[in-house]
Design a protein around this motif. Structure first.
Motif, PDB file in Angstrom:
ATOM      1  N   GLU A  18      83.881  49.957  30.770  1.00 37.63           N
ATOM      2  CA  GLU A  18      86.176  48.952  30.750  1.00 37.63           C
ATOM      3  C   GLU A  18      85.865  49.039  29.989  1.00 37.63           C
ATOM      4  O   GLU A  18      85.669  48.053  29.825  1.00 37.63           O
ATOM      5  CB  GLU A  18      86.024  50.007  32.378  1.00 37.63           C
ATOM      6  N   LYS A  59      95.617  42.388  36.366  1.00 39.20           N
ATOM      7  CA  LYS A  59      94.397  42.737  36.240  1.00 39.20           C
ATOM      8  C   LYS A  59      93.969  44.204  35.946  1.00 39.20           C
ATOM      9  O   LYS A  59      94.341  44.351  37.533  1.00 39.20           O
ATOM     10  CB  LYS A  59      93.721  41.733  36.756  1.00 39.20           C
ATOM     11  N   ASP A 121      88.641  38.089  46.810  1.00 37.57           N
ATOM     12  CA  ASP A 121      87.944  38.755  45.396  1.00 37.57           C
ATOM     13  C   ASP A 121      86.956  39.057  45.099  1.00 37.57           C
ATOM     14  O   ASP A 121      85.881  38.642  44.246  1.00 37.57           O
ATOM     15  CB  ASP A 121      88.518  36.902  44.446  1.00 37.57           C
ATOM     16  N   VAL A 122      86.575  40.300  45.910  1.00 34.41           N
ATOM     17  CA  VAL A 122      85.674  41.085  45.432  1.00 34.41           C
ATOM     18  C   VAL A 122      86.184  42.098  45.161  1.00 34.41           C
ATOM     19  O   VAL A 122      84.597  43.128  44.488  1.00 34.41           O
ATOM     20  CB  VAL A 122      84.652  40.825  46.708  1.00 34.41           C
ATOM     21  N   GLY A 123      87.872  42.898  45.378  1.00 35.74           N
ATOM     22  CA  GLY A 123      87.402  43.832  44.827  1.00 35.74           C
ATOM     23  C   GLY A 123      87.973  44.973  46.460  1.00 35.74           C
ATOM     24  O   GLY A 123      87.451  46.168  45.594  1.00 35.74           O
ATOM     25  N   LYS A 124      88.110  44.382  46.870  1.00 35.81           N
ATOM     26  CA  LYS A 124      88.506  45.104  47.869  1.00 35.81           C
ATOM     27  C   LYS A 124      89.043  46.586  47.952  1.00 35.81           C
ATOM     28  O   LYS A 124      89.173  47.611  47.795  1.00 35.81           O
ATOM     29  CB  LYS A 124      88.347  44.273  49.681  1.00 35.81           C
ATOM     30  N   SER A 125      90.975  45.528  48.132  1.00 35.64           N
ATOM     31  CA  SER A 125      92.354  46.681  47.583  1.00 35.64           C
ATOM     32  C   SER A 125      91.585  47.558  46.705  1.00 35.64           C
ATOM     33  O   SER A 125      91.871  48.668  46.970  1.00 35.64           O
ATOM     34  CB  SER A 125      92.701  45.037  47.054  1.00 35.64           C
ATOM     35  N   THR A 126      90.798  47.215  45.725  1.00 33.49           N
ATOM     36  CA  THR A 126      90.719  47.537  44.985  1.00 33.49           C
ATOM     37  C   THR A 126      89.969  48.644  44.428  1.00 33.49           C
ATOM     38  O   THR A 126      90.079  50.444  44.639  1.00 33.49           O
ATOM     39  CB  THR A 126      89.991  46.987  43.023  1.00 33.49           C
ATOM     40  N   SER A 279      82.517  44.217  41.155  1.00 31.92           N
ATOM     41  CA  SER A 279      82.389  44.453  39.517  1.00 31.92           C
ATOM     42  C   SER A 279      82.594  43.386  39.047  1.00 31.92           C
ATOM     43  O   SER A 279      83.592  42.732  39.859  1.00 31.92           O
ATOM     44  CB  SER A 279      83.927  45.791  39.650  1.00 31.92           C
ATOM     45  N   ARG A 285      90.809  33.858  42.131  1.00 33.05           N
ATOM     46  CA  ARG A 285      92.346  33.728  42.128  1.00 33.05           C
ATOM     47  C   ARG A 285      92.916  32.599  43.123  1.00 33.05           C
ATOM     48  O   ARG A 285      92.283  32.544  43.933  1.00 33.05           O
ATOM     49  CB  ARG A 285      93.337  34.734  42.716  1.00 33.05           C
TER      50      ARG A 285
HETATM   51  P1  ADP Z   1      90.481  41.806  47.213  1.00 39.08           P
HETATM   52  O1  ADP Z   1      90.913  43.271  47.840  1.00 39.08           O
HETATM   53  O2  ADP Z   1      88.845  41.727  47.668  1.00 39.08           O
HETATM   54  O3  ADP Z   1      90.445  40.921  47.274  1.00 39.08           O
HETATM   55  P2  ADP Z   1      91.387  42.817  44.356  1.00 39.08           P
HETATM   56  O4  ADP Z   1      91.086  44.092  44.631  1.00 39.08           O
HETATM   57  O5  ADP Z   1      92.299  42.575  44.937  1.00 39.08           O
HETATM   58  O6  ADP Z   1      90.270  41.326  45.629  1.00 39.08           O
HETATM   59  O7  ADP Z   1      91.132  42.380  43.180  1.00 39.08           O
HETATM   60  C1  ADP Z   1      91.611  40.893  43.108  1.00 39.08           C
HETATM   61  C2  ADP Z   1      92.135  41.445  41.591  1.00 39.08           C
HETATM   62  O8  ADP Z   1      90.756  41.922  40.568  1.00 39.08           O
HETATM   63  C3  ADP Z   1      93.362  41.882  41.664  1.00 39.08           C
HETATM   64  O9  ADP Z   1      94.066  41.689  40.841  1.00 39.08           O
HETATM   65  C4  ADP Z   1      92.383  43.767  40.288  1.00 39.08           C
HETATM   66  O10 ADP Z   1      93.410  44.390  39.653  1.00 39.08           O
HETATM   67  C5  ADP Z   1      91.466  43.120  39.440  1.00 39.08           C
HETATM   68  N1  ADP Z   1      90.574  43.671  39.397  1.00 39.08           N
HETATM   69  C6  ADP Z   1      89.644  44.428  40.004  1.00 39.08           C
HETATM   70  N2  ADP Z   1      88.862  45.212  39.901  1.00 39.08           N
HETATM   71  C7  ADP Z   1      88.955  44.825  37.896  1.00 39.08           C
HETATM   72  C8  ADP Z   1      88.022  45.083  36.738  1.00 39.08           C
HETATM   73  N3  ADP Z   1      86.989  46.004  37.307  1.00 39.08           N
HETATM   74  N4  ADP Z   1      88.389  44.735  36.096  1.00 39.08           N
HETATM   75  C9  ADP Z   1      89.828  43.790  35.973  1.00 39.08           C
HETATM   76  N5  ADP Z   1      90.614  43.480  37.037  1.00 39.08           N
HETATM   77  C10 ADP Z   1      89.923  43.854  38.443  1.00 39.08           C
END
Ligand code: ADP
Length: 422
Positions: A18, A59, A121-126, A279, A285
């Motif tokens: 990626e 991001k 900030d562990v990518g839950k929403s993502t 990831s 943040r």
């Molecule tokens: P959480 O929900 O745990 O707080 P997020 O899913 O919002 O975390 O992710 C935090 C930030 O990291 C978001 O801005 C997202 O776009 C970014 N992000 C997530 N996965 C990746 C990735 N593989 N590469 C680059 N940015 C990422």
């Protein structure tokens, strides 16, 4: 004045790699284009030759299962290709959900109810976005539930909500927010009123369950639930409460072994608890950035992002609106009316007298017609922001997505403020 040279970079990605980039500088833009091969952004396929424009705060990861070439025009603050990603583990989760949906389809039962948990900030929403996108790409219609009041992906911060996902998320803007079901919480931290938070989660779970019953396709597709990053003490209790309220059958724990072990210990046997690594691309943040994303989300609600929106500004007489907040201070039990518990005060509708302190506050416009209705547990139609208060004339000016008049008169005060600098 010298003009900055436009930077054009071409990236060739091998399968399972990626490209990650971040755009932090204000007023910078960058364009992404898939030149060849196949690629996706958080589960949404890129269209070859289409230009995707990202602005400050983006991001993003462009992932490819098959290999691809992409072009990036404009200056990014960070851009690199990562070979190590947890994507195949995430895909396995999707595959497991698909198997549960097939069984649900055959037996006419409910599909998977999955909750994603972990610290901030562990990518839950993502991960939620990825799983929802993969599901709709298979023709499913899952419900997305967002319990993260800090960010509020479905409406604005300070709310919890649900959305029937019918198409993949937009590569730049995320999921389309048409007709979401939203409840007013009014704070950015669930700890500000845990009793109200749990009440709303229970209510949201009931409504979602009714919706699943009413829509066969959604019922089979199930629910994906995003949660807050507050996972210790009271936060943990809220997670287990949410799991119970939604009757989740799967919990994906991102990055925290301790939380994973606690959930394995405390959840009933039929709940599968799965540990997943985060990831390496997820960006941490700072508090300032978190505030900025909150602000950005409210700005987009009123002004749109890619497609601009044109909100209205008009005066409302104090007498035309009925203003309330939810939750009164807890009194000692001895001061409470007979039969009421001290914590009942936390979910009480309290009338607010308009005044200068309303300035910049967000107000939710309730669907309830009268304060005698159950306003606290009624969903909201939308939001307005107070941009001026005139004490002498007893009016306030609001920014509203809709023209005058207010669609409803019951307004709920949020602690969250928004400075309209447009
Ligand atoms: P959480 O929900 O745990 O707080 P997020 O899913 O919002 O975390 O992710 C935090 C930030 O990291 C978001 O801005 C997202 O776009 C970014 N992000 C997530 N996965 C990746 C990735 N593989 N590469 C680059 N940015 C990422």
């Amino acid at each position: 004045m010298t003009e900055d040279k436009v930077t054009i970079q071409e990236f060739k990605l091998d399968p399972d790699c990626e490209l990650r980039f971040e755009l932090e500088s204000k007023n910078e833009k960058m364009t992404l284009e898939l030149k060849s091969g196949l690629a996706e952004v958080f589960g949404t396929e890129l269209v070859k030759g289409k230009k995707y424009e990202f602005t400050c705060g983006a991001k993003v990861a462009v992932f490819t299962w098959q290999g691809c070439a992409v072009e990036v025009i404009g200056k990014t603050d960070v851009s690199y290709i990562a070979k190590e990603t947890p994507m195949s583990l995430y895909l396995n989760c999707h595959a497991a959900m698909e198997r549960m949906r097939e069984v649900a389809e055959k037996d006419d039962t409910r599909g998977p109810i999955l909750m994603v948990v972990g610290p901030c900030d562990v990518g839950k929403s993502t991960l939620c976005r990825l799983l929802l996108n993969y599901a709709v790409r298979m023709g499913r219609r899952p419900i997305y539930v967002d319990l993260d009041v800090g960010q509020g992906h479905i409406a604005i911060p300070g709310t919890v909500g649900a959305l029937l996902v019918e198409r993949p998320s937009n590569v730049v803007d995320g999921f389309s927010q048409q007709a979401p079901l939203v409840f007013h919480f009014g704070h950015k931290n669930p700890s500000s009123n845990s009793v109200l938070y749990n009440l709303l989660v229970t209510r949201l779970a009931e409504v979602c369950s009714d919706r699943l019953q009413a829509n066969k396709k959604a019922k089979v597709s199930g629910i994906v639930i995003n949660t807050c990053g507050w996972i210790k003490g009271g936060g943990y209790k809220m997670l287990t409460h949410a799991a119970q309220a939604f009757e989740v059958d799967t919990i994906l724990v991102l990055d925290q072994e301790r939380l994973y072990n606690e959930l394995v210990r405390d959840m009933p046997d039929f709940v599968k608890v799965v540990f997943l690594p985060k990831s390496g691309g997820v960006v941490e943040r700072s508090q300032i950035q978190r505030n900025e994303t909150r602000d950005q989300s409210v700005r987009e609600y009123f002004y749109g992002s890619r497609t601009p929106l044109y909100p209205h500004s008009f005066e409302v007489k104090w007498s035309e609106a009925k203003l309330f907040k939810i939750g009164a201070p807890i009194l000692p039990s001895s001061c409470m009316p007979l039969g009421m518990k001290a914590e009942d005060n936390l979910t009480k509708l309290v009338a607010v007298t308009p005044g200068p302190s309303l300035l910049h506050h967000l107000l939710s416009v309730s669907f309830a017609d009268s304060p005698e209705d159950d306003v606290v547990q009624t969903n909201v139609a939308g939001f307005v922001c107070v941009t001026n208060v005139d004490v002498e004339r007893q009016t306030f000016t609001i920014l509203s997505p809709q023209p005058r008049p207010l669609p409803n008169h019951i307004l709920l005060l949020s602690e969250i403020q928004f400075m309209d600098t447009h």
